[in-house]
Structures are given as C-alpha cells and as structure tokens.
Design a protein around this motif. Structure first.
Motif, PDB file in Angstrom:
ATOM      1  N   ASN A 308       0.819  -1.208   0.000  1.00  0.00           N
ATOM      2  CA  ASN A 308       0.000   0.000   0.000  1.00  0.00           C
ATOM      3  C   ASN A 308       0.853   1.257   0.000  1.00  0.00           C
ATOM      4  OD1 ASN A 308      -1.490  -2.129   2.021  1.00  0.00           O
ATOM      5  ND2 ASN A 308      -2.921  -1.106   0.650  1.00  0.00           N
ATOM      6  N   LEU A 309       0.439   2.237  -0.803  1.00  0.00           N
ATOM      7  CA  LEU A 309       0.989   3.583  -0.735  1.00  0.00           C
ATOM      8  C   LEU A 309      -0.015   4.451   0.003  1.00  0.00           C
ATOM      9  CD1 LEU A 309       2.583   4.402  -4.206  1.00  0.00           C
ATOM     10  CD2 LEU A 309       3.743   4.354  -1.994  1.00  0.00           C
ATOM     11  N   TYR A 310       0.398   5.016   1.134  1.00  0.00           N
ATOM     12  CA  TYR A 310      -0.505   5.812   1.957  1.00  0.00           C
ATOM     13  C   TYR A 310      -0.452   7.297   1.611  1.00  0.00           C
ATOM     14  CZ  TYR A 310      -0.673   1.575   4.825  1.00  0.00           C
ATOM     15  OH  TYR A 310      -0.834   0.285   5.264  1.00  0.00           O
ATOM     16  N   LEU A 311       0.608   7.710   0.912  1.00  0.00           N
ATOM     17  CA  LEU A 311       0.726   9.097   0.471  1.00  0.00           C
ATOM     18  C   LEU A 311       1.000   9.116  -1.021  1.00  0.00           C
ATOM     19  CD1 LEU A 311       3.078  10.689   3.195  1.00  0.00           C
ATOM     20  CD2 LEU A 311       0.580  10.776   3.103  1.00  0.00           C
ATOM     21  N   SER A 312       0.458  10.118  -1.705  1.00  0.00           N
ATOM     22  CA  SER A 312       0.781  10.296  -3.116  1.00  0.00           C
ATOM     23  C   SER A 312       2.124  11.014  -3.236  1.00  0.00           C
ATOM     24  CB  SER A 312      -0.298  11.122  -3.813  1.00  0.00           C
ATOM     25  OG  SER A 312      -0.275  12.461  -3.357  1.00  0.00           O
ATOM     26  N   VAL A 313       2.723  10.932  -4.410  1.00  0.00           N
ATOM     27  CA  VAL A 313       3.973  11.645  -4.660  1.00  0.00           C
ATOM     28  C   VAL A 313       3.773  13.141  -4.452  1.00  0.00           C
ATOM     29  CG1 VAL A 313       5.628  12.286  -6.448  1.00  0.00           C
ATOM     30  CG2 VAL A 313       4.913   9.895  -6.211  1.00  0.00           C
ATOM     31  N   ASP A 314       2.652  13.665  -4.895  1.00  0.00           N
ATOM     32  CA  ASP A 314       2.393  15.098  -4.769  1.00  0.00           C
ATOM     33  C   ASP A 314       2.281  15.506  -3.306  1.00  0.00           C
ATOM     34  OD1 ASP A 314       1.770  17.684  -6.019  1.00  0.00           O
ATOM     35  OD2 ASP A 314      -0.208  17.395  -5.132  1.00  0.00           O
ATOM     36  N   GLU A 315       1.582  14.701  -2.505  1.00  0.00           N
ATOM     37  CA  GLU A 315       1.460  15.006  -1.071  1.00  0.00           C
ATOM     38  C   GLU A 315       2.834  15.009  -0.402  1.00  0.00           C
ATOM     39  OE1 GLU A 315      -2.882  13.298   0.335  1.00  0.00           O
ATOM     40  OE2 GLU A 315      -1.276  11.852  -0.108  1.00  0.00           O
ATOM     41  N   ALA A 316       3.621  13.998  -0.706  1.00  0.00           N
ATOM     42  CA  ALA A 316       4.952  13.904  -0.102  1.00  0.00           C
ATOM     43  C   ALA A 316       5.840  15.068  -0.538  1.00  0.00           C
ATOM     44  CB  ALA A 316       5.600  12.580  -0.481  1.00  0.00           C
ATOM     45  N   ALA A 317       5.739  15.470  -1.794  1.00  0.00           N
ATOM     46  CA  ALA A 317       6.554  16.585  -2.297  1.00  0.00           C
ATOM     47  C   ALA A 317       6.175  17.892  -1.612  1.00  0.00           C
ATOM     48  CB  ALA A 317       6.392  16.702  -3.803  1.00  0.00           C
ATOM     49  N   ARG A 318       4.883  18.148  -1.448  1.00  0.00           N
ATOM     50  CA  ARG A 318       4.452  19.379  -0.777  1.00  0.00           C
ATOM     51  C   ARG A 318       4.943  19.404   0.671  1.00  0.00           C
ATOM     52  NH1 ARG A 318      -0.585  18.480  -3.440  1.00  0.00           N
ATOM     53  NH2 ARG A 318      -1.537  17.896  -1.446  1.00  0.00           N
ATOM     54  N   HIS A 319       4.904  18.248   1.322  1.00  0.00           N
ATOM     55  CA  HIS A 319       5.372  18.165   2.704  1.00  0.00           C
ATOM     56  C   HIS A 319       6.868  18.472   2.792  1.00  0.00           C
ATOM     57  CE1 HIS A 319       5.381  16.738   6.865  1.00  0.00           C
ATOM     58  NE2 HIS A 319       6.475  16.042   6.582  1.00  0.00           N
ATOM     59  N   LEU A 320       7.656  17.881   1.913  1.00  0.00           N
ATOM     60  CA  LEU A 320       9.092  18.130   1.902  1.00  0.00           C
ATOM     61  C   LEU A 320       9.404  19.600   1.615  1.00  0.00           C
ATOM     62  CD1 LEU A 320      10.149  14.939  -0.046  1.00  0.00           C
ATOM     63  CD2 LEU A 320      10.987  15.533   2.233  1.00  0.00           C
ATOM     64  N   ALA A 321       8.685  20.186   0.675  1.00  0.00           N
ATOM     65  CA  ALA A 321       8.922  21.589   0.336  1.00  0.00           C
ATOM     66  C   ALA A 321       8.567  22.504   1.499  1.00  0.00           C
ATOM     67  CB  ALA A 321       8.112  21.967  -0.905  1.00  0.00           C
ATOM     68  N   ALA A 322       7.418  22.235   2.135  1.00  0.00           N
ATOM     69  CA  ALA A 322       6.974  23.080   3.248  1.00  0.00           C
ATOM     70  C   ALA A 322       7.974  23.044   4.400  1.00  0.00           C
ATOM     71  CB  ALA A 322       5.596  22.624   3.727  1.00  0.00           C
ATOM     72  N   CYS A 323       8.415  21.861   4.758  1.00  0.00           N
ATOM     73  CA  CYS A 323       9.363  21.735   5.867  1.00  0.00           C
ATOM     74  C   CYS A 323      10.712  22.351   5.506  1.00  0.00           C
ATOM     75  CB  CYS A 323       9.532  20.270   6.253  1.00  0.00           C
ATOM     76  SG  CYS A 323       8.062  19.544   7.023  1.00  0.00           S
ATOM     77  N   SER A 324      11.135  22.198   4.263  1.00  0.00           N
ATOM     78  CA  SER A 324      12.416  22.760   3.835  1.00  0.00           C
ATOM     79  C   SER A 324      12.394  24.278   3.920  1.00  0.00           C
ATOM     80  CB  SER A 324      12.739  22.316   2.409  1.00  0.00           C
ATOM     81  OG  SER A 324      12.882  20.911   2.331  1.00  0.00           O
ATOM     82  N   LEU A 325      11.282  24.899   3.554  1.00  0.00           N
ATOM     83  CA  LEU A 325      11.181  26.353   3.630  1.00  0.00           C
ATOM     84  C   LEU A 325      11.268  26.842   5.070  1.00  0.00           C
ATOM     85  CD1 LEU A 325       8.390  26.929   0.957  1.00  0.00           C
ATOM     86  CD2 LEU A 325      10.786  27.656   0.806  1.00  0.00           C
TER      87      LEU A 325
END
Length: 553
Positions: A308-325
C-alpha cells in the motif's frame, strides 16, 4: 548482577574520575581514565597520569577493567508502546493460534474486571501451525474483555469482537470481519485500545525510559504520529526533558502531513511543544511482515498484493517543500522499493520547487528504507537524506527461510543494504523501532557485523558510530562533540562490563594493519563471545541515569 535501577544525579559541579579501565575515545585510543567535571568531559588519559592528578575532592570510580563508551542514541522508538509491550502480554514465543488463545485466557484471568487485554509480538511467519484465531474466539478466551494484540511489526493486529464493535471497525478499510486488522481499521483499533489516563501513560513512558537507561542509552528519538497516538502522548514524552528526573533525553518527532508552509506552522503551533521535525512515522507505506510495504513486484507469498501507498507523490513533495522552507526536518516511514520510488520522486519535485540547497540543508530523514537499489541509494546521497535503520530487523527476519524470504523470495537478499549506504556516502543512524525489536544496542551492533548478506556487513566501529554519534547528527544537534568522549564534550556515556576488547571488521580479508594497535583504532567489546556487555552505569551530561550496585562496590 544485582542492579539498583535509577540512582540520584550527582550534585552539580562534582568532579568524578574513572580509572583502571578502557575509554573509547578518538582523542586517545589507549586511554584508561577519564575525569568528568559537572556535565563535561574534562580530561582523558593514561593510568599513570590519572595517579598524578587524583585528589581527595574527586569521587574515584575504579572501573576494574570495564569499558567506558559514548552513550547510545536510539534513532527510532515509540515510548508508550514500548512500556505497554513490556507490561502487557508477550506473544513472541507463541507458535499457533491455539497457543495464542491459551496465553490470552491465562492473562485475562489476572486482569481487573473490564480492563482491556493488551498484547504484543505475535509473528505468524514463525508459527508451527498456520491460521489466525477469529475475533469471537479471542473474545471468549478473554472472558468477554476487549482484546488488542499487535503484530511484531505493529502494522497490524488481532482484535476481539468486543473491541471491533467499540472501535467501529465495520466498513473500515483493512477489516473483513475477522480478528485481523490493518490500515485504517488497525489505526482505529489501536486508538480505541490505547485510551489511557495521563498517569498510566506516564508510567508506561517512564518504564521505557528506565529500560533504555539500564541498557546504556542517553537519548531516544520518539517517533510519534497521529495514526499511532494523540498529541497528548507526544506532549507527555517531551515533558520528561524538563521534569528534573534523571532519564535519557527524548528527541521528539511528529509525523503529520503538511501541505504548505502555513499548514506546517499551524501544526507546530497546535502541538505547543518543540519538535525536531514533521518526520518519522509519517507513513508512505507499511511493513513487509503485514504485506503493506509498497513493492514494485508482488509479494512472493501473496501474488495478488503489492502493498500500500498511503501518500501520493504530490502530497509527499508538498510536505518536503513546506518543511524545507521552514528549515525543519521532514521525512517518512518507507520500507518497500515502490514506496522509496515515491519518496525519491517527491524529493526531486520538492528540490525543483524550493531548490536543492534547501532540501539538503533540511537534513531530512527516511525511516527503515529496507529495499533500495544502487540508483535509489545514489539519489538519497544526492539529497543528503539520512537513513534511520534497524539492524535487528535483519537478525530477526533475514537469512534463509526467514520472514523476509517468505514474503519476497530472492529479493530479500538485497534488503537493509548498510554497506552500500556507507559506500555511497549516505548518512546512516541506527535504532530499534522498539517495541518491534528490544532496546539492546550491542545486539544491534552485532547484527551489522553478522548481516545475512555478507556483502552488506559493516565493521563494529562503523555500526557503533551509527548507534552513537550518528544519532545526534541525524537529529541535527548543533554541538559537534555530541556522541564523543573528548575534552570539552558533554559527559554522556555508559560503562560496560566486557569479556574482551578487540577491533572487529566485517570482512575477514581486511589487511592486518587496520587491526594493528599502531593504527590507533579504539577497541570495542568482542561480540562473538555469546554474551553482550553488561551495563554498569549510564550518565547523561553528568547526571547518573542508571547504576549497578557493583559499580561502586
């Protein structure tokens, strides 16, 4: 050995000398003595020099040949669940459904009326007789009590009919009416079973912290997340750091998804306690044992399933970008190769949005990362991602006929590629994922030396650094001396009763010079003697967390 458990912290400013032993220090590989002044390592040197500086103002501890090392850091733990598992029904020795039901019936008889029965550790891949019990059978065995029994990987569980009803499992993804629950149904069942009063929750957490201290740990990375516990559980964990009680430091993470910088800030504000990152057990996928880890190819023993994939690639990317900022650590629980594909694609997208420099500076971490090929490993290195791994997983389930081979067939040979990570320059920090595997750090170091795939073995020194200094670095600690015993470093260490000291390497073909004393390589315990070193004392920043009675006898 008679252990006294926790003893009181030494008065601030007291000077203690340890002598007549062995000190693991890069500053002096042959050191046999160390002086601690308050919370700081003041001096390291020889026995002869110790004699010249010892005076009556110091407490002198005769190590009698014991080894003094930096304290261990567990890079992935669940405090409350560790305490619950220790106090609840242990099911790791069960080998059939009948045996499990017998254990439930016996344990239920000792419970207060109406109290739920909590258990942990069953692993059907090791059972002699296949087949799981039904929810009704669990309920009858428990005398009508609610029952929650987590699988060893804590990604699925067995529940009684009473708990299924009270948790509202009907219609939830991951429940088909049997006792077995996973995905959303497991989350709901776990929450229903773990509605704990604050005092009881604190008792479980303190028990876990004391167990860690008794095994040489000075810090633990708590991987809380909404699907595991509520925010009050995290707040309780963080509160230990300021409680005044001498316990290992809690390094807190909260695995909640943020879709934007503003959302990440709101999550942090709502928590109301400091965390090191929105990372840890933010699940991209599940586990191999529960067949929920996301795979490129189907499971060998379940051809219709790829996890199972619980997160989409887009969701994971937004999370990484938000935390990085925000300059905040992000990260995910990711085990399967398809799960890692999604995480790496998300990293690429986030890097394109906020810049590779911000991604690398974020110090993001991926938990477990058990299936990674050479290309994936190179991408992890490029993005400066730390892998937080659990060597004891391979010791428990790797090798011929093990659970990994049952689930994955020949693909299991490539799991947990520790040597490949090191070779590619991927930062690695080690932990236990307790209660999945025990808080036994030397067993974890041994697991690195004895990896089921000889090509992925690493030396005892590399494994030890992965359990100590690397744990501090993975949590972005600012003091570069953390995890070392050198003058000026925080006095966070453990004392060990050992059978023998030596240099242990993963490859028997290694050149002899690298194990020669003239190479000035600090010595570690021999781990092929059949017994682990015994912890005699644990100290964090000068405060004694644990001491065996024999230490000062």
């Amino acid at each position: 050995m008679n252990n006294s458990g926790m003893s009181g912290a030494r008065p601030d400013g007291k000077v203690t000398m340890y002598r007549n032993g062995s000190v693991y220090s890069a500053a002096d590989p042959f050191a046999s003595a160390m002086v601690v002044d308050g919370g700081t390592v003041a001096w390291i040197g020889s026995e002869q020099a110790a004699t010249s500086i010892a005076d009556s103002s110091m407490e002198i501890i005769d190590l009698r040949g014991a080894l003094l090392t930096p304290g261990f850091v567990d890079s992935h733990i669940h405090l409350t669940e560790t305490g619950i598992a220790a106090a609840g029904l242990r099911l790791d020795v069960v080998r059939s459904a009948a045996g499990l039901l017998d254990a439930v019936a016996k344990a239920a008889g000792a419970l207060d009326s109406g109290a739920p029965l909590l258990g942990h550790g069953w692993d059907e891949s090791r059972w002699d007789v296949p087949g799981l019990p039904t929810a009704a059978e669990l309920g009858r065995a428990a005398g009508g009590r609610k029952v929650y029994l987590s699988r060893v990987d804590v990604h699925s569980a067995l529940v009684s009919d009473g708990l299924a009803a009270s948790a509202g499992l009907s219609g939830k993804d991951g429940w088909d009416g049997t006792a077995y629950v996973l995905r959303d149904a497991h989350t709901a069942a776990r929450r229903a079973a773990r509605r704990l009063p604050e005092a009881i929750r604190r008792d479980y957490q303190e028990a876990a912290l004391r167990e860690a201290a008794a095994n040489g740990y000075v810090a633990l990375a708590e991987m809380a997340a909404p699907h595991i516990c509520d925010a009050d559980d995290l707040r309780s964990s963080v509160a230990w750091n300021g409680s005044g009680t001498a316990l290992p430091e809690v390094l807190p993470y909260w695995g909640q998804l943020a879709g934007s910088e503003d959302e990440a800030r709101a999550i942090l504000d709502d928590l109301g306690v400091p965390v090191l990152g929105l990372a840890g057990d933010l699940n991209i996928d599940g586990s191999i044992g529960s067949r929920t880890a996301a795979l490129r190819e189907p499971y060998a023993d379940s051809p219709d399933h790829r996890g199972n994939l619980y997160l989409s690639v887009d969701e994971a990317a937004r999370h990484l970008a938000a935390c990085s900022l925000l300059g905040l650590q992000a990260g995910f629980h990711v085990i399967g190769d398809a799960g890692l594909d999604a995480a790496l694609e998300a990293l690429d997208i986030a890097a394109a949005e906020v810049g590779e420099q911000r991604i690398r500076a974020g110090g993001h971490r991926f938990e477990h990362v058990e299936l990674a090929d050479a290309s994936a490993i190179a991408r992890l290195a490029r993005h400066s991602v730390t892998v937080s791994a659990q060597p004891a997983f391979d010791a428990a389930w790797g090798g011929d006929g093990g659970m990994y081979e049952q689930r994955l067939g020949s693909r299991s040979k490539d799991m947990n590629p520790f040597a490949s990570y090191y070779s590619a320059g991927v930062a690695v920090a080690f932990g236990s994922d307790s209660p999945v595997t025990p808080l036994r750090p030397w067993a974890s170091v041994r697991a690195c030396l004895e990896h089921s795939n000889p090509a992925e073995r690493v030396s005892a020194r590399a494994a030890f650094l992965g359990h100590t200094r690397a744990g501090w670095r993975a949590s972005k600690q600012r003091n570069p001396l953390m995890g070392q015993l050198v003058p000026g470093a925080p006095a966070s260490f453990a004392v060990w009763e050992v059978d023998e000291l030596m240099v242990q390497v993963a490859d028997s073909r290694v050149q002899s010079w690298s194990t020669d004393p003239r190479a000035r390589t600090p010595l570690l315990p021999a781990l092929d003697t059949g017994s682990d070193p015994v912890c005699l004392q644990t100290v964090r920043e000068g405060r004694e967390l644990f001491a065996a009675e024999s230490l000062r006898a």
